[in-house]
Design a protein around this motif. Structure first.
Motif, mmCIF file in Angstrom:
data_model
loop_
_atom_site.group_PDB
_atom_site.id
_atom_site.type_symbol
_atom_site.label_atom_id
_atom_site.label_comp_id
_atom_site.label_asym_id
_atom_site.label_seq_id
_atom_site.Cartn_x
_atom_site.Cartn_y
_atom_site.Cartn_z
ATOM 1 N N LEU A 36 0.846 -1.191 0.000
ATOM 2 C CA LEU A 36 0.000 0.000 0.000
ATOM 3 C C LEU A 36 0.883 1.242 0.000
ATOM 4 O O LEU A 36 2.005 1.212 0.517
ATOM 5 C CB LEU A 36 -0.892 0.023 1.254
ATOM 6 N N PRO A 37 0.394 2.350 -0.551
ATOM 7 C CA PRO A 37 1.134 3.611 -0.407
ATOM 8 C C PRO A 37 1.016 4.087 1.037
ATOM 9 O O PRO A 37 -0.088 4.331 1.533
ATOM 10 C CB PRO A 37 0.415 4.555 -1.370
ATOM 11 N N PHE A 38 2.127 4.155 1.733
ATOM 12 C CA PHE A 38 2.092 4.561 3.139
ATOM 13 C C PHE A 38 1.864 6.059 3.271
ATOM 14 O O PHE A 38 2.227 6.844 2.390
ATOM 15 C CB PHE A 38 3.389 4.162 3.843
ATOM 16 N N PHE A 39 1.270 6.447 4.396
ATOM 17 C CA PHE A 39 1.024 7.854 4.648
ATOM 18 C C PHE A 39 2.356 8.609 4.779
ATOM 19 O O PHE A 39 3.296 8.097 5.406
ATOM 20 C CB PHE A 39 0.233 8.051 5.948
ATOM 21 N N PRO A 40 2.447 9.835 4.267
ATOM 22 C CA PRO A 40 3.638 10.649 4.538
ATOM 23 C C PRO A 40 3.707 10.960 6.030
ATOM 24 O O PRO A 40 2.678 10.955 6.733
ATOM 25 C CB PRO A 40 3.395 11.912 3.706
ATOM 26 N N SER A 41 4.903 11.225 6.530
ATOM 27 C CA SER A 41 5.108 11.378 7.976
ATOM 28 C C SER A 41 4.251 12.485 8.587
ATOM 29 O O SER A 41 3.788 12.366 9.721
ATOM 30 C CB SER A 41 6.587 11.646 8.274
ATOM 31 N N ASP A 42 3.993 13.564 7.838
ATOM 32 C CA ASP A 42 3.205 14.656 8.408
ATOM 33 C C ASP A 42 1.719 14.319 8.506
ATOM 34 O O ASP A 42 0.951 15.049 9.137
ATOM 35 C CB ASP A 42 3.411 15.948 7.629
ATOM 36 N N ARG A 43 1.308 13.228 7.890
ATOM 37 C CA ARG A 43 -0.094 12.810 7.995
ATOM 38 C C ARG A 43 -0.318 11.915 9.218
ATOM 39 O O ARG A 43 -1.460 11.692 9.633
ATOM 40 C CB ARG A 43 -0.502 12.073 6.717
ATOM 41 N N VAL A 44 0.759 11.413 9.799
ATOM 42 C CA VAL A 44 0.674 10.512 10.951
ATOM 43 C C VAL A 44 0.768 11.330 12.241
ATOM 44 O O VAL A 44 1.545 12.282 12.342
ATOM 45 C CB VAL A 44 1.800 9.466 10.893
ATOM 46 N N LEU A 45 -0.019 10.943 13.227
ATOM 47 C CA LEU A 45 -0.019 11.645 14.511
ATOM 48 C C LEU A 45 1.381 11.685 15.121
ATOM 49 O O LEU A 45 2.102 10.689 15.131
ATOM 50 C CB LEU A 45 -0.969 10.950 15.495
ATOM 51 N N SER A 46 1.758 12.844 15.644
ATOM 52 C CA SER A 46 3.060 13.001 16.289
ATOM 53 C C SER A 46 3.001 12.418 17.700
ATOM 54 O O SER A 46 1.932 12.126 18.247
ATOM 55 C CB SER A 46 3.434 14.480 16.361
ATOM 56 N N GLN A 47 4.173 12.287 18.304
ATOM 57 C CA GLN A 47 4.237 11.790 19.675
ATOM 58 C C GLN A 47 3.416 12.668 20.624
ATOM 59 O O GLN A 47 2.627 12.161 21.436
ATOM 60 C CB GLN A 47 5.691 11.740 20.149
#
Length: 331
Positions: A36-47
């Motif tokens: 699958l095309p993985f989400f770019p890092s800025d789309r993933v919730l930060s710590q």
């Protein structure tokens, strides 16, 4: 303290937080062969977003958190996330679902961070079959991870998705594994998420087959209660060190007692695993009143059941099944 109830008066005190959609494996029940095309890092919730979100939930009566993926141990900050969540007084149970590939080298840090329990995916004991089911995985890494985690004293559950003509002939092997290993083997029915109904019907195995194997081999067992067992019905073979459990969303509906909410890596809340209904809560994480409103909205829309159980489907707000694959939800 505010508590979370849906329209069927079910109390929700458990969240499953997917902290990444990335995974090095392509398991047949979780992801398509091509990946699958993985989400770019800025789309993933930060710590910080994850920790604040869990704090918000804790103030709404949530006490149990499971971190999932994708593969959560791919996040370099996973131990720090766990440590910060462990410091939230209302949270009294933290667990992780992992494929186990990185567990041997991360288990000690996870233990020190305050992790209580591990669920490890292991659908076969055979190296060649494991490589086929996971499309490339090395079972030796997983078994080493289990060994290291066991020595550290983790409570361990092994998740076994039973699939016809792929691993259903190993049910006896998994049952016998519990005789001298202090683990809970959890047999899980293959679910029609991210797969066509035609494929699913051909590969589905009802978990009555586990009891059939016990009967055929003269295995005596009795029901038991385990901490944090969720929807699993648990049993113990006579004189065994470990135990086994059944999670059967198809043949034996457990929706009526569902107490969980799922948070996707990109910040959507899903009240039901199967249906497409989801609400973006990411922007509301700093705004507690708005966050609480959106979570209650998700609960108000939560159906009594899912289509997999073939009841109450007419009451679902959004009747489209989820577009997400299992790796993008967290299971």
């Amino acid at each position: 303290m505010k508590q979370l109830y849906d329209r069927y008066d079910r109390l929700h005190n458990y969240i499953r937080v997917s902290i990444t959609d990335r995974c090095p494996l392509r398991c047949v029940y979780c992801m398509p062969k091509e990946g699958l095309p993985f989400f770019p890092s800025d789309r993933v919730l930060s710590q910080d977003e994850i920790v604040q979100m869990v704090q918000n939930f804790a103030e709404m009566g949530v006490s149990k958190v499971r971190f999932t993926g994708g593969e959560p141990l791919l996040r370099t900050d996973v131990a720090e996330i766990i440590s910060r969540v462990h410091d939230i007084p209302e949270i009294d149970d933290i667990s992780v679902t992992t494929n186990g590939l990185y567990l041997a080298r991360k288990a000690e840090a996870l233990k020190e961070a305050g992790l209580d329990r591990l669920n490890i995916s292991l659908d076969t004991f055979k190296a060649d079959r494991y490589k086929k089911i996971t499309r490339g995985g090395n079972i030796k890494q997983v078994l080493k991870g289990i060994e290291v985690a066991s020595k550290l004293g983790f409570m361990i559950k092994l998740n076994v998705v039973v699939i016809k003509n792929q691993n259903d002939d190993e049910i006896l092997d998994f049952l016998n594994y519990t005789r001298d290993h202090n683990v809970n083997i959890r047999f899980i029915e293959f679910m029609p998420i991210g797969n066509s109904k035609e494929v699913w019907k051909k590969e589905y195995v009802g978990l009555k087959s586990v009891f059939d194997v016990c009967q055929e081999n003269g295995i005596e067992y009795q029901p038991i209660t385990l901490r944090g067992n969720g929807p699993s019905e648990n049993f113990k073979i006579k004189d065994a060190t470990g135990s086994f459990g059944l999670i059967h969303p198809i043949s034996n509906k457990f929706c009526e007692t569902c107490n969980r909410l799922r948070i996707t890596p990109d910040g959507y809340v899903k009240a039901c695993l199967y249906w497409g209904e989801e609400i973006n809560i990411r922007k509301a994480i700093p705004d507690k009143p708005e966050f609480q409103r959106l979570i209650q909205q998700a609960l108000d829309n939560k159906p009594l059941n899912h289509e997999m159980a073939l009841t109450d489907a007419d009451k679902v707000i959004n009747k489209a099944p989820t577009w997400r694959h299992m790796s993008q939800i967290g299971g």
